[in-house]
Motif scaffolding. Sequence first.
Motif, short mmCIF file in Angstrom:
data_model
loop_
_atom_site.label_atom_id
_atom_site.label_comp_id
_atom_site.label_asym_id
_atom_site.label_seq_id
_atom_site.Cartn_x
_atom_site.Cartn_y
_atom_site.Cartn_z
N ARG A 159 -48.18 25.98 -32.78
CA ARG A 159 -48.66 26.79 -31.65
C ARG A 159 -48.24 26.16 -30.32
N LYS A 160 -48.29 24.83 -30.29
CA LYS A 160 -47.90 24.11 -29.08
C LYS A 160 -46.42 24.34 -28.77
N LEU A 161 -45.58 24.26 -29.80
CA LEU A 161 -44.15 24.49 -29.62
C LEU A 161 -43.89 25.92 -29.13
N GLU A 162 -44.58 26.87 -29.72
CA GLU A 162 -44.41 28.26 -29.32
C GLU A 162 -44.75 28.45 -27.84
N ALA A 163 -45.85 27.83 -27.40
CA ALA A 163 -46.25 27.94 -25.99
C ALA A 163 -45.24 27.25 -25.08
N ASP A 164 -44.72 26.10 -25.51
CA ASP A 164 -43.71 25.39 -24.71
C ASP A 164 -42.46 26.25 -24.55
N LEU A 165 -42.04 26.93 -25.61
CA LEU A 165 -40.84 27.75 -25.53
C LEU A 165 -41.07 28.98 -24.65
N VAL A 166 -42.29 29.52 -24.67
CA VAL A 166 -42.63 30.62 -23.76
C VAL A 166 -42.47 30.15 -22.31
N TYR A 167 -42.95 28.95 -22.02
CA TYR A 167 -42.86 28.40 -20.66
C TYR A 167 -41.41 28.15 -20.27
N ILE A 168 -40.64 27.51 -21.16
CA ILE A 168 -39.25 27.18 -20.86
C ILE A 168 -38.42 28.43 -20.60
N ASN A 169 -38.72 29.50 -21.32
CA ASN A 169 -37.97 30.74 -21.14
C ASN A 169 -38.44 31.55 -19.94
N ASP A 170 -39.46 31.06 -19.24
CA ASP A 170 -39.99 31.78 -18.07
C ASP A 170 -40.33 30.79 -16.97
N LEU A 171 -39.31 30.04 -16.53
CA LEU A 171 -39.52 29.03 -15.49
C LEU A 171 -39.57 29.71 -14.12
N THR A 172 -40.77 30.14 -13.75
CA THR A 172 -40.94 30.84 -12.49
C THR A 172 -42.04 30.18 -11.67
N PHE A 173 -42.01 30.44 -10.38
CA PHE A 173 -43.04 29.92 -9.48
C PHE A 173 -44.41 30.46 -9.87
N GLN A 174 -44.46 31.72 -10.26
CA GLN A 174 -45.73 32.33 -10.64
C GLN A 174 -46.34 31.64 -11.88
#
Length: 218
Positions: A159-174
Amino acid sequence: LRPVMSSILLGFLLIPVMLTLAALALCNWIAFRDSSKVFFKQIRVGYRGKEFELWKCRTMKETDLSDYDSWREGNEAERVTWFGSFLRRSHLDELPQIINVLKGQMSFIGPRPEMVDVNRQIQEDLPTFYQRLAIRPGITGFAQITQGYAGNDIYAYRRKLEADLVYINDLTFQRDLGVLLVTPFWMLRLLGWQNDPASHRGDISSGGGDDFPGGAIA
């Protein structure tokens, strides 16, 4: 955008962070009665697999076991000091990593860096785990405020890896702003190193089961 944002945050946070760190160091000295044990340094895996020395407030008494064996055995609670328990539950033990940010080894926000042996073990069970090393690790991160502490639970690491990949694929200020705003409230929960319950469990030391199906970095 990220380096500029980090510089702005550093300017706003450096003074109160240093004052807080000094107070924590004093309390930790009282807990250990030894100035050499106020802080703790450990080799972690960072950006693109490069190893670095991570700073933390020391929270546990020494043991004959290695850091990896202690993590695998799950006996950390028995070694935690009275003040260390508060530090770990509030995540304030991570505050000295401002030093790693100043050295350019970490960012304020990003995947949490793992111990070398832990990273190697997890990657044997989760072959895509290396993908989280595509950016600098962070003091806080999207996985931390949504998944909590993984312990030695292979399903929690998935689950941690999945969340990290979500973040990496959406590197935005928001996204970064959202993580920053939620982090203080997450800390106030005082759950710290407690592992969020899941429907399935599996100790990493006993093998990982099915391969993680998560998506690759875009």
